[in-house]
Scaffold this motif. Structure first.
Motif, short mmCIF file in Angstrom:
data_model
loop_
_atom_site.label_atom_id
_atom_site.label_comp_id
_atom_site.label_asym_id
_atom_site.label_seq_id
_atom_site.Cartn_x
_atom_site.Cartn_y
_atom_site.Cartn_z
N GLU A 56 -36.63 -16.04 -79.43
CA GLU A 56 -37.76 -15.96 -80.32
C GLU A 56 -38.36 -17.36 -80.33
O GLU A 56 -38.97 -17.81 -81.72
CB GLU A 56 -37.22 -15.48 -81.63
CG GLU A 56 -36.85 -13.96 -81.74
CD GLU A 56 -36.41 -13.58 -82.85
OE1 GLU A 56 -36.34 -14.34 -83.86
OE2 GLU A 56 -35.84 -12.23 -82.88
N THR A 57 -38.24 -18.27 -79.51
CA THR A 57 -39.02 -19.59 -79.79
C THR A 57 -39.91 -19.77 -78.60
O THR A 57 -39.71 -19.28 -77.41
CB THR A 57 -38.02 -20.57 -79.85
OG1 THR A 57 -37.08 -20.62 -80.79
CG2 THR A 57 -38.50 -22.13 -79.63
N ILE A 109 -32.08 -14.90 -69.46
CA ILE A 109 -31.11 -15.65 -68.47
C ILE A 109 -29.94 -14.95 -68.34
O ILE A 109 -29.53 -14.55 -69.45
CB ILE A 109 -31.17 -17.06 -69.06
CG1 ILE A 109 -32.72 -17.47 -69.05
CG2 ILE A 109 -30.31 -18.06 -68.36
CD1 ILE A 109 -32.69 -19.29 -69.64
N ASN A 110 -29.45 -14.76 -67.39
CA ASN A 110 -28.20 -14.01 -67.17
C ASN A 110 -26.99 -15.12 -67.38
O ASN A 110 -25.81 -14.69 -67.65
CB ASN A 110 -27.86 -13.51 -65.66
CG ASN A 110 -29.14 -12.43 -65.54
OD1 ASN A 110 -29.27 -11.79 -66.29
ND2 ASN A 110 -29.39 -12.51 -64.40
N THR A 111 -27.14 -16.46 -67.26
CA THR A 111 -26.14 -17.34 -67.37
C THR A 111 -25.60 -17.34 -68.67
O THR A 111 -26.36 -17.46 -69.74
CB THR A 111 -26.44 -18.80 -67.03
OG1 THR A 111 -26.92 -18.87 -65.45
CG2 THR A 111 -25.31 -19.88 -67.18
N ALA A 112 -24.00 -17.21 -69.03
CA ALA A 112 -23.77 -17.31 -70.56
C ALA A 112 -23.71 -18.67 -70.95
O ALA A 112 -23.66 -19.65 -70.38
CB ALA A 112 -22.29 -16.64 -70.31
N ASP A 117 -28.11 -21.59 -74.91
CA ASP A 117 -28.88 -21.35 -76.23
C ASP A 117 -30.33 -22.22 -76.19
O ASP A 117 -30.71 -22.79 -75.11
CB ASP A 117 -27.89 -22.09 -77.16
CG ASP A 117 -27.65 -23.45 -77.04
OD1 ASP A 117 -28.14 -24.19 -75.98
OD2 ASP A 117 -26.83 -23.83 -77.92
N MET A 118 -30.96 -22.34 -77.38
CA MET A 118 -32.31 -22.77 -77.19
C MET A 118 -32.24 -24.31 -76.85
O MET A 118 -33.07 -24.94 -76.04
CB MET A 118 -32.76 -22.76 -78.60
CG MET A 118 -34.45 -23.29 -78.69
SD MET A 118 -35.27 -22.80 -80.16
CE MET A 118 -34.10 -24.07 -81.23
N PRO A 119 -31.35 -25.42 -77.30
CA PRO A 119 -31.32 -26.65 -77.00
C PRO A 119 -31.14 -26.82 -75.54
O PRO A 119 -31.74 -27.61 -75.01
CB PRO A 119 -30.21 -27.34 -77.95
CG PRO A 119 -30.24 -26.37 -79.13
CD PRO A 119 -30.43 -24.92 -78.58
N MET A 120 -30.26 -26.01 -75.09
CA MET A 120 -29.87 -26.30 -73.55
C MET A 120 -31.04 -25.69 -72.67
O MET A 120 -31.30 -26.33 -71.62
CB MET A 120 -28.74 -25.30 -73.20
CG MET A 120 -28.04 -25.83 -71.96
SD MET A 120 -26.37 -25.21 -71.81
CE MET A 120 -25.85 -25.77 -70.06
N ASP A 154 -24.93 -33.51 -73.58
CA ASP A 154 -24.19 -32.24 -73.93
C ASP A 154 -23.06 -31.81 -72.86
O ASP A 154 -23.21 -32.00 -71.65
CB ASP A 154 -25.26 -30.97 -73.72
CG ASP A 154 -24.56 -29.75 -74.43
OD1 ASP A 154 -23.61 -29.49 -74.18
OD2 ASP A 154 -25.33 -28.93 -75.06
N SER A 155 -21.80 -31.72 -73.37
CA SER A 155 -20.63 -31.63 -72.64
C SER A 155 -20.78 -30.60 -71.78
O SER A 155 -20.08 -30.39 -70.83
CB SER A 155 -19.45 -31.40 -73.55
OG SER A 155 -19.53 -30.35 -74.21
N ARG A 156 -21.59 -29.40 -72.04
CA ARG A 156 -21.71 -28.34 -71.16
C ARG A 156 -22.21 -28.74 -69.87
O ARG A 156 -22.07 -27.94 -68.75
CB ARG A 156 -22.74 -27.30 -71.92
CG ARG A 156 -21.75 -26.43 -72.98
CD ARG A 156 -22.48 -25.49 -73.70
NE ARG A 156 -23.83 -26.36 -74.46
CZ ARG A 156 -24.76 -25.74 -75.33
NH1 ARG A 156 -24.68 -24.35 -75.24
NH2 ARG A 156 -25.44 -26.52 -75.87
#
Length: 411
Positions: free
Chosen positions: A150-151, A185-188, A191-194, A211-213
């Motif tokens: 929704e962004t 997007i299928n990758t789990a 989120d919006m920042p990523m 981001d550690s991710r």
């Protein structure tokens, strides 16, 4: 175990037993015989017993010769005596020639200092990566909207299609201007920042956030499988320049100043056109950015969008000769100035070349072309073009200083 240390020939202690007048101290290393570690004749020794005077004299002269060899080798390894070489060079010179050489050295030193001071005073040239980061942040001339969680993310179709196979396929299904595309997007774990960081990476080659991710190999593998692995920013931008996919602006040149001011007129008055992208030229040059924003304010941009035609920018060739247009665009997309582009197509001329031929002036040297291009870069406020080192092909770059340059003026 229990072996006497005196049995080893490399011991620094005198041998025990035997003739006390023939005691020896062994120095260095040597190979040993197969039985009893007996010392071979290669072992160096200093005999503290009786020795003949002639043997001592031979040993002393041998050491002196070896010392001289070491000293000679050490001298040869030292740097050359420049003062001596200079004296030998100038020994047969006239005083006026020596004064000319001194003036040459002083002038070179002054130019070096001037160049250093100019580099320190000159504003830092913005690179392609920095301008692309600003393009993503300030959203100049966007043409498609991505909707994620929704962004809305306004982006540029040409850049995403050139950088990412996933977006190339996705955007081809919605070719209309201003299309809104809902992202799935299928990758789990995205989120919006990523997602914003992923878009920033496509624009600049860097994620733009800690981001550690992004350190998680599994997530990176999943993203590469879904979005594909992009090339470096330089490679993809060069491909975008070569193929001009999704171009939305054309640059035309005319010698009629009234036609330039009106942005219209008879098509026969226009010369060769060059394709480009609004996003790139507005990000790299404040001149083009202000020009495109003025068209938006006056409503001309809406007409182009309605007709689905690329925006036409007509440039006065007396200010920006068309022979330099491809060099300028090439630098905007790659951060590289290549003057060889000027001579790759002999059929392409310019008003300045015609005027030079009519006036009977000789062809411009590479130095004069570089100086003229420098003034054009200042007019366009494109600092990277003005400060970048120039790449030229054969013949080599002229060493003479330019005698003329373009006087740029605005109307």
């Amino acid at each position: 175990m229990g072996a006497n240390a005196s049995n080893y020939p490399h011991s620094c202690s005198p041998r025990v037993g035997g003739n006390s007048q023939a005691q020896q101290t062994f120095i260095g290393t040597s190979s040993y015989s197969q039985q009893g570690y007996g010392c071979e004749s290669k072992l160096y020794s200093l005999d503290h017993g009786h020795e003949k005077p002639q043997d001592k004299k031979k040993r002393t002269s041998g050491l002196a010769t070896l010392k001289k060899k070491f000293i000679k080798r050490r001298k040869s390894n030292r740097s050359a005596d420049h003062a001596k070489q200079m004296r030998e060079l100038l020994s047969g010179w006239d005083v006026r020639d020596v004064n000319a050489l001194v003036e040459e050295y002083e002038g070179t030193s002054a130019l070096k200092e001037l160049s250093l001071q100019a580099s320190l005073a000159r504003p830092e040239a913005r690179t392609l990566q920095k301008d692309m980061a600003d393009l993503y942040e300030y959203k100049y001339c966007t043409d498609v909207d991505l909707i994620f969680q929704e962004t809305c993310f306004p982006v540029h179709r040409a850049i995403l299609a050139a950088r990412c196979p996933f977006f190339k396929t996705l955007l081809a299904s919605s070719p209309e201007y201003g299309a809104e595309i809902i992202m799935d997007i299928n990758t789990a774990g995205i989120d919006m920042p990523m997602f914003s960081a992923l878009l920033h990476y496509l624009y600049t080659g860097e994620f733009g956030m800690e981001d550690s991710r992004f350190q998680n190999v599994d997530i990176l593998v999943q993203l590469s499988e879904e979005f594909g692995t992009p090339n470096s920013l330089d490679v993809d931008m060069r491909g975008l320049f070569d193929y001009m996919c999704y171009y939305d602006v054309v640059l035309s040149f005319s010698s009629d100043s009234e036609l330039v001011e009106a942005f219209g007129g008879n098509q026969n008055c226009l010369d060769e056109e060059l394709k480009a992208h609004k996003a790139i030229i507005s990000a790299r040059s404040p001149f083009f950015r202000n020009l495109l924003q003025r068209r938006i304010r006056t409503g001309e941009e809406i007409t182009d969008r309605t007709l689905r035609t690329p925006t036409r920018i007509i440039l006065d060739e007396s200010i920006i000769p068309k022979k330099y247009a491809k060099v300028i665009l090439h630098c905007m997309y790659t951060d590289v100035v290549d003057l060889s582009v000027l001579h790759c197509n002999p059929s392409v001329g310019s008003l300045s070349e015609v005027q030079a031929l009519v006036a009977g002036k000789p062809n411009m040297t590479r130095a004069e072309e570089a100086m003229e291009l420098y003034h054009i870069a200042l007019f366009l406020e494109f600092n990277m073009l003005a400060q970048e080192k120039t790449i030229v092909s054969s013949p080599p770059f002229a060493t003479e200083l330019p005698h003329s340059s373009l006087v740029v003026h605005s109307q």
